[in-house]
Every structure is written in C-alpha cells, then in structure tokens.
Write a protein that holds these residues in place. Structure first.
Motif, mmCIF file in Angstrom:
data_model
loop_
_atom_site.group_PDB
_atom_site.id
_atom_site.type_symbol
_atom_site.label_atom_id
_atom_site.label_comp_id
_atom_site.label_asym_id
_atom_site.label_seq_id
_atom_site.Cartn_x
_atom_site.Cartn_y
_atom_site.Cartn_z
ATOM 1 N N LEU A 1 38.440 47.404 19.896
ATOM 2 C CA LEU A 1 39.263 46.986 18.764
ATOM 3 C C LEU A 1 39.718 45.530 18.956
ATOM 4 C CD1 LEU A 1 41.452 50.204 18.356
ATOM 5 C CD2 LEU A 1 39.411 49.553 17.071
ATOM 6 N N ALA A 2 39.886 44.831 17.860
ATOM 7 C CA ALA A 2 40.221 43.401 17.921
ATOM 8 C C ALA A 2 41.221 43.044 16.830
ATOM 9 C CB ALA A 2 38.969 42.549 17.789
ATOM 10 N N VAL A 3 41.915 41.936 17.066
ATOM 11 C CA VAL A 3 42.854 41.340 16.101
ATOM 12 C C VAL A 3 42.525 39.847 16.011
ATOM 13 C CG1 VAL A 3 45.270 40.814 15.575
ATOM 14 C CG2 VAL A 3 44.662 43.021 16.575
ATOM 15 N N ALA A 4 42.439 39.329 14.793
ATOM 16 C CA ALA A 4 42.144 37.898 14.574
ATOM 17 C C ALA A 4 43.141 37.330 13.574
ATOM 18 C CB ALA A 4 40.719 37.716 14.069
ATOM 19 N N MET A 5 43.723 36.168 13.914
ATOM 20 C CA MET A 5 44.694 35.503 13.039
ATOM 21 C C MET A 5 44.399 33.999 12.996
ATOM 22 S SD MET A 5 48.256 37.419 14.116
ATOM 23 C CE MET A 5 48.032 37.016 15.849
ATOM 24 N N GLU A 6 44.726 33.405 11.849
ATOM 25 C CA GLU A 6 44.529 31.958 11.626
ATOM 26 C C GLU A 6 45.881 31.305 11.344
ATOM 27 O OE1 GLU A 6 42.647 28.880 8.309
ATOM 28 O OE2 GLU A 6 42.745 31.050 7.932
ATOM 29 N N LEU A 7 46.147 30.156 12.013
ATOM 30 C CA LEU A 7 47.393 29.412 11.789
ATOM 31 C C LEU A 7 47.299 28.681 10.449
ATOM 32 C CD1 LEU A 7 50.138 28.389 12.870
ATOM 33 C CD2 LEU A 7 48.899 26.486 13.928
ATOM 34 N N VAL A 8 48.243 28.980 9.548
ATOM 35 C CA VAL A 8 48.209 28.379 8.211
ATOM 36 C C VAL A 8 49.315 27.344 8.002
ATOM 37 C CG1 VAL A 8 47.058 30.337 7.146
ATOM 38 C CG2 VAL A 8 49.541 30.329 7.302
ATOM 39 N N SER A 9 50.449 27.464 8.703
ATOM 40 C CA SER A 9 51.529 26.483 8.532
ATOM 41 C C SER A 9 52.402 26.466 9.769
ATOM 42 C CB SER A 9 52.375 26.790 7.286
ATOM 43 O OG SER A 9 53.081 27.992 7.448
ATOM 44 N N GLU A 10 53.139 25.337 9.899
ATOM 45 C CA GLU A 10 54.004 25.146 11.060
ATOM 46 C C GLU A 10 55.194 24.303 10.639
ATOM 47 O OE1 GLU A 10 53.370 24.006 15.792
ATOM 48 O OE2 GLU A 10 51.981 23.255 14.272
ATOM 49 N N LEU A 11 56.396 24.787 10.929
ATOM 50 C CA LEU A 11 57.623 24.074 10.598
ATOM 51 C C LEU A 11 58.480 23.914 11.855
ATOM 52 C CD1 LEU A 11 58.615 25.813 7.238
ATOM 53 C CD2 LEU A 11 57.579 23.567 7.536
ATOM 54 N N PRO A 12 59.077 22.731 12.068
ATOM 55 C CA PRO A 12 58.922 21.527 11.241
ATOM 56 C C PRO A 12 57.537 20.909 11.384
ATOM 57 C CG PRO A 12 60.190 21.027 13.193
ATOM 58 C CD PRO A 12 59.971 22.514 13.218
ATOM 59 N N GLU A 13 57.129 20.150 10.376
ATOM 60 C CA GLU A 13 55.799 19.565 10.382
ATOM 61 C C GLU A 13 55.680 18.488 11.456
ATOM 62 O OE1 GLU A 13 54.995 18.143 6.524
ATOM 63 O OE2 GLU A 13 54.890 20.136 5.598
ATOM 64 N N ARG A 14 54.477 18.390 12.000
ATOM 65 C CA ARG A 14 54.194 17.376 13.027
ATOM 66 C C ARG A 14 53.538 16.151 12.390
ATOM 67 N NH1 ARG A 14 53.305 19.254 18.479
ATOM 68 N NH2 ARG A 14 54.174 21.339 18.786
ATOM 69 N N ARG B 1 48.416 17.307 11.306
ATOM 70 C CA ARG B 1 48.312 18.683 10.807
ATOM 71 C C ARG B 1 47.500 19.506 11.797
ATOM 72 N NH1 ARG B 1 44.732 21.613 7.884
ATOM 73 N NH2 ARG B 1 43.343 19.805 7.650
ATOM 74 N N ARG B 2 48.076 20.649 12.226
ATOM 75 C CA ARG B 2 47.417 21.475 13.233
ATOM 76 C C ARG B 2 46.894 22.770 12.604
ATOM 77 N NH1 ARG B 2 50.232 22.206 18.890
ATOM 78 N NH2 ARG B 2 51.533 23.687 17.743
ATOM 79 N N THR B 3 45.860 23.304 13.216
ATOM 80 C CA THR B 3 45.304 24.606 12.871
ATOM 81 C C THR B 3 44.988 25.325 14.177
ATOM 82 O OG1 THR B 3 43.620 25.750 11.562
ATOM 83 C CG2 THR B 3 42.932 23.768 12.742
ATOM 84 N N GLY B 4 44.534 26.569 14.097
ATOM 85 C CA GLY B 4 44.231 27.295 15.325
ATOM 86 C C GLY B 4 43.903 28.757 15.049
ATOM 87 N N CYS B 5 43.524 29.445 16.097
ATOM 88 C CA CYS B 5 43.160 30.865 16.016
ATOM 89 C C CYS B 5 43.836 31.623 17.166
ATOM 90 C CB CYS B 5 41.644 31.046 16.094
ATOM 91 S SG CYS B 5 40.747 30.278 14.724
#
Length: 691
Positions: free
Chosen positions: A193-206, A209-213
């Motif tokens: 079994l697996a779980v996958a998530m994607e970073l969509v936003s980050e506060l406060p902003e840097r 712009r960052r993304t990630g998994c």
C-alpha cells in the motif's frame, strides 16, 4: 565545432557585441545536449526544457506494476560506472507509487561537500514510450531532462533495468549522444500500500515558489521539497553537474540557495502518527531514530486531516509555516494513531478538463510513430554491411558538403547584390545630401544678405534719427540762448525776494518766444512781394458821455481804438508802435481827464516785419528830453490804469523793469522790452511813483 560534430548546421550571425548561431527549432535539444556534454552552462532553462504535459499528476493507477520501494544497485553513464551492491546503506532509494509519483533519495557526499546530492521527485508517465518528468531536483537540469527514450524491463529476480537515451532525427549522430543504464532492486512486495501527496501551497510565501512530493510505501516514507523548474540558480541553469554550477558561482550563492529552499528526508514509519528520520539533507546530520513527526507528542508540527477523503492535508510546522498537500493516492492513513492498516475507502476521481485525455493520447501517438521510425531504421541498418554503411555515410557527408558550398555561393551572390544595393543607396543619399547642403548654403547666404541689408537700413535710420535729434537739440538750445539774452540775466525760477529797500527780480526765459518769432517769419515770407506795413484805419468818433462824464457800463472800445496821435513830437521819425498797442482803456477812466483824447496817429501802424532781436536798452536817469516826456506821459497813465484794473495787456506792449542799485545814491538798473530811447524811458518812469 561542437555543433558541427553533433551533425548540426548552425548559421553564424556576428554583431559588434556578441556572436550568435541560428538553428532550426527541431535541432535545439540536440544542440543543448552537445553543449552541456562539452561543459557549457545554458540559461534560461525553461527555453530548453519541454513543458510538462497537462494533468501529469493525477489519481489514475497507470504505474501499478512499478509501484513499491526500490534500491539502486548499479549505474552506468557513458564510461562512468557506479556500483552500490557492496554498500547497501548508502545506495540511492526510490519510492514509486501506482499513480506515477516517485521520490529518489540520493545523498552521496563527496569529501564532505554537497556536490553529490542528487535527490529528486517527479512523475513517471507510462505508455507506449515511458518518460520521467522531474518536478524538483537537487542537481541542475542535464541531458536526462531532454532524453526522449526510456525503457523499463523487470527481470524474474525482482530487478528492474531502466535504459535512458537521447535520440534525434539524424541517425548518424545518435551514437555520439549520451546514454545511461540503471539496475534497481525491489525492497517491498508488489502489492504494498502507498500514499502520494503533492505540495500545492506554502505560507508564508518564500522568495522562490516551491513544489514537492511526499510518498509512503509500506513502512517507509520519503519527502523532497524545492523550487519549481526554472526557479532560482540550480533549477534555472542547464549544465552537467552541481559541482560545475558552483564553479561558475564562486560566491557561495548556490550553497545558500540549497540550504534555504531545498529539503530531502527519508525514514521509517514506526507506527501511524510517528515518523523517524534515516537520512536528511540540509537539516541535521541524519541521525537514526531522530523524530520527524510525532502527532501524539506534538513534535515536528501538527497534521490537520480533511473533513472528507480527497481533500487537502495541512501540515503546520513548529516555526509557523503552513504547508498544504494534495492527496493523489491514499492506500492507508499514516498520520492517525488509531488508523487501520489499510484504507477502507477509495479516493474520489478528480474531474479532468475537456481535451486533456485527447492531448495525452495525441502525444502518445506521436511518440509511437517516432519509435516505429527508429525501429524501422534500425532493422534496415542491420541488413547491410559495415562497408556499405560507411560508404553511404561518406556520400551523405559529400552531399552535405556540396550543398553547403552551393548555399555559400548563393549567400555570397545575395550578399554581393545587397552590397551593390547599399552602395547605390549610399550614392543616392550623398547626392541628395549635397543638393540639400547647397540649398541650405543658398538660403543661408540669401538670409545673411537680407540680414545685412536690414541691419544697414536700421543703422542708417538710427543715424538719421540721431542727426535729426541733434539738430533739434541745437535749435532748441540756440532759442533758449536767444531768449536768455533778450530777457537778461536771471535765475531759472521766478521768485521775489524783498531785502530792506531792494527788490531782486529774475526773469525766466521761455522757449515759446522762439516759436512765435518763427511763426512771424513764416507769415512774413508768405506775404506777396511789395507788400509792407499798412496804415490802420482811423478810429470811430468817441462815444457820447453821460451826464456824469462817464461811459456806459457795457461800453467797449472799437477795434483799432485809440487813434494814433496827430503829433509825433518827442518820438523818432521812423518810430512805429507795436501791433495791438495801446490796449483798450479799462471801463473805469479814473485818473484820466474827462476830455482826454489820444494824440493823432495813435495807435501807430504795425511794426515792420523784419527779423529784429529786441535788445534791452540801458541808460542813466539823468538824461532829459522835454519833448519826449510830453508825448510819453499821455500813454503811461492809461496803461497803468489798465494794469491796475487787472486787464490783460495786449501782445507787443513795451515793459520796463527797474532794478534799484545796492549802492546808495547810484542810479537803478533799467530793462526795457521795446526799442525806446533813454529820453522816452525817462519820460515813462517819471509817471511811476517811486519805490
């Protein structure tokens, strides 16, 4: 030379500031790979990299056969071979999910430096031609981002061979392009079994712009976060390695960016809600059993699960940073302490925008066509001998050389034509400029002549006006001098000053006298020749007196009265009274005898119109003239009476001014405005009371 060795045909365009090369758009990936392989750095990266396909990250289960935890055993890239079978603890780790999301943790330190960090995260696109798309990478984009072919072959022993190569439409140069091969070993069972998530936003902003998994497979987890593709120094430059990028930016800005914006973590899920770190980049030394997240103990932040399955998960870190993660695959709940081993519900399907599936299908069809062409070319090449292949290659080079020579000749001819045209245009411009300059010179010369003439006219006019003004000033000055001489010496202001028994009198010379004399001269000049002074007509008989011997109240003497005296005794033979003299007597005849009559011939005819300057006559009072006194004594009382009555003296009346002497016993100084003799003046003064 690098581009020509890659079988490309660049066109050089030289400018004073730089030298550029023109390439066809289809040749740009090949040129980029050749330049990166030669050690060059290219930017901006987004101009070279292919954009990600739409709906890349989705909940579709297209990579189920490759899902699981993998460990790298061997890597071959060109002539460099890396073997990790002997050191399993330092081997790179990959967590792959069925929806395609993967995370690679590769922390290969080189002499304590960060140049060996190669962790990354992205998505595997599986289809007719598989392809890996990178979302975050600790290494700058290299040739593997431009690789067009990827093959995945799973062996019976649980190993996975991954071949990556770069191919172009020019099959002759495909042998010189880079290739790589990796062998991975499966660590988990195929159905984990697996779980996958994607970073969509980050506060406060840097600043970036960052993304990630964030991926969970069984009891393992891995998470990579960093700037998106094209952001910052690392993701914005295409080059061979991170070490080369650091040599270009020696100020330490690359390391500073890695420490601030990049993060790679992998570890073990001890139980739901408790995560321990095995390896970590840029945050600590990676000690075993270090707690990354403890939901019950409140360490590592707080996790907020969505109200319903499929929503976003919020991770609030201890320093106040809030990260929101979109769930792409949810095989179990790794954050709730009392969660079951597997999730009982399936994630809801995400709504796809119209046309996205058609775009993916169209891209897959294009990739299948290109692969079919490659396979056909390879099958044709296998049926011919090596000598024949070399011969064809030489012929192609020869044809290419001839084609280049012809193109060069054509370019030279076109360049010669362009030079001729430019030369003709330059000559035309020069002729036009010459004509224009001549016209300007003519205009300038004519303008100068006009200006000179105008200046001369103005100068002549100024000189004329000046001469006229000087002449006028001289005439006025001369008139003032003549008036001063005629009136006698005196002060400029008329003032009376009485000192004892003396009266000081000063006379102001007026310029009006000169004007009157000029007018008289003009009238005399306009008279006809032979015409002189005329005798005035005799006055009418005197009016009858009333009973008291007085004249009526409304009585006025007629013009020309009184008549001239009959006897001119005491006056010179040529004496003539001035025009308008004597004035008419006042209404009151007090002081005159009742039977007084003016002498015959009085008033005298007007004086001769000669330009005579009246000169004052001065004489001592001791002179005697009995005859002159008799005739003059008759006119003095009448004139004195008229002046006493306030009547205005007519023009031409002779005035006598007496100035007493300051010496006791000396005779006074006498000024006379008419041409009278000393006897006449003595006779007149005898009628005036003494001062």
């Amino acid at each position: 030379e690098i581009l020509e060795d890659a079988e490309l045909d660049p066109r050089a365009v030289s400018t004073p500031e730089s030298e550029c090369f023109l390439l066809q758009a289809s040749q740009l990936p090949v040129a980029a790979v050749a330049l990166i392989g030669a050690g060059h750095c290219l930017s901006p990266a987004l101009r070279l990299l292919r954009p990600h396909p739409p709906r890349l990250l989705s909940r579709a289960q297209n990579c189920q056969q490759f899902a699981g935890a993998w460990r790298l055993l061997r890597r071959e890239e060109g002539t460099v071979v890396s073997d990790f079978a002997s050191d399993v603890g330092k081997a790179p780790l990959r967590l792959q999910t069925a929806c395609g999301v993967f995370v690679d943790i590769d922390c290969q330190d080189k002499d304590g430096e960060e140049v060996g960090q190669a962790s990354c995260a992205g998505c595997l696109q599986h289809g007719a031609t598989p392809r890996r798309h990178y979302l975050v990478d600790f290494q700058p984009p290299g040739w593997r981002y431009l690789a067009s072919e990827l093959s995945l072959e799973e062996a019976e022993n649980g190993h996975l061979d991954e071949h990556r190569s770069f191919s172009s439409d020019n099959t002759d140069s495909s042998s010189t392009l880079p290739r790589s091969r990796e062998t991975w070993e499966r660590l988990s069972s195929p159905g984990s079994l697996a779980v996958a998530m994607e970073l969509v936003s980050e506060l406060p902003e840097r600043g970036l712009r960052r993304t990630g998994c964030w991926v969970f497979v069984g009891n393992r987890f891995a998470r990579v976060v960093g700037p998106a593709q094209g952001q910052g120094l690392v993701a914005g430059h295409c080059c061979r390695s991170l070490e080369q990028l650091q040599r270009l930016h020696v100020s330490g800005s690359v390391r500073e960016e890695l420490e601030l914006h990049y993060e790679a973590v992998c570890g073990t899920l001890s139980k739901p809600g408790l995560l321990h770190v095995d390896r970590r980049d840029w945050a600590g030394t990676g000690d075993v059993d270090r707690v990354f997240l403890d939901v019950e103990g409140g360490q590592g932040g707080k996790i907020v699960l969505p109200a319903k399955l499929g929503g976003e998960i919020v991770h609030v870190i201890g320093d106040g940073v809030e990260q929101r993660w979109r769930v792409l695959e949810w095989g179990f709940d790794p954050f709730s302490p009392d969660a079951p081993a597997a999730s009982a519900e399936q994630l809801p399907e995400e709504a796809e925008p119209e046309g996205s599936s058609q775009l993916l299908a169209g891209e897959e069809e294009k990739q299948e066509e290109r692969s079919e062409k490659k396979r056909k070319a390879a099958s044709d090449g296998g049926s011919i001998s090596t000598a024949e292949r070399k011969r064809r290659k030489k012929e192609k080079k020869k044809e290419k050389k001839e084609r280049k020579a012809k193109e060069k000749e054509e370019r030279d001819r076109e360049a010669e034509k362009e030079r001729e045209k430019e030369k003709y245009k330059d000559e035309k411009k020069k002729d036009k400029k010459k004509k224009k300059d001549k016209g300007k010179d003519r205009e300038a010369s004519s303008g100068d002549e006009k200006k000179n003439k105008k200046a001369e006219k103005e100068k002549h006019k100024e000189k004329k006006d000046k001469d006229k003004k000087d002449k006028k000033d001289k005439k006025q000055k001369k008139a003032e001098e003549l008036d001063s001489e005629a009136a006698g010496a005196g002060k400029s202001d008329s003032a009376y000053m009485q000192e004892g028994n003396r009266i000081s009198i000063s006379i102001k010379a007026t310029p009006g006298r000169m004007t009157a004399e000029k007018s008289a001269k003009k009238n005399e000049a306009e008279k006809p020749a032979g015409e002189g002074d005329q005798q005035m007509p005799p006055p009418p008989p005197p009016a009858e007196e009333d009973a008291d011997g007085k004249l009526p109240a409304n009585f006025k003497f007629p013009k020309g009265y009184p008549p001239p005296p009959e006897d001119k005794a005491g006056l010179p033979a040529n004496f003539k009274f001035p025009k308008g003299y004597p004035p008419p007597p006042p209404e009151d005849k007090a002081g005159l005898p009742t039977n007084f009559k003016f002498p015959k011939g009085y008033p005298p005819p007007p004086p001769e119109k000669e330009n005579r300057s009246a000169q004052p006559a001065t004489a001592a009072l001791g002179a005697t003239a009995a005859t002159a006194a008799a005739s003059a004594s008759a006119a003095v009382p009448a004139t004195a009476a008229a002046a006493a009555a306030g009547a205005r003296l007519p023009p031409g009346t002779v005035q006598i001014i007496v100035v007493p002497s300051s010496v006791p016993g000396a005779p006074p100084f006498v000024l006379c405005s008419g041409g009278l003799s000393a006897a006449q003046i003595s006779a007149v003064l005898a009628q005036v009371p003494p001062v």
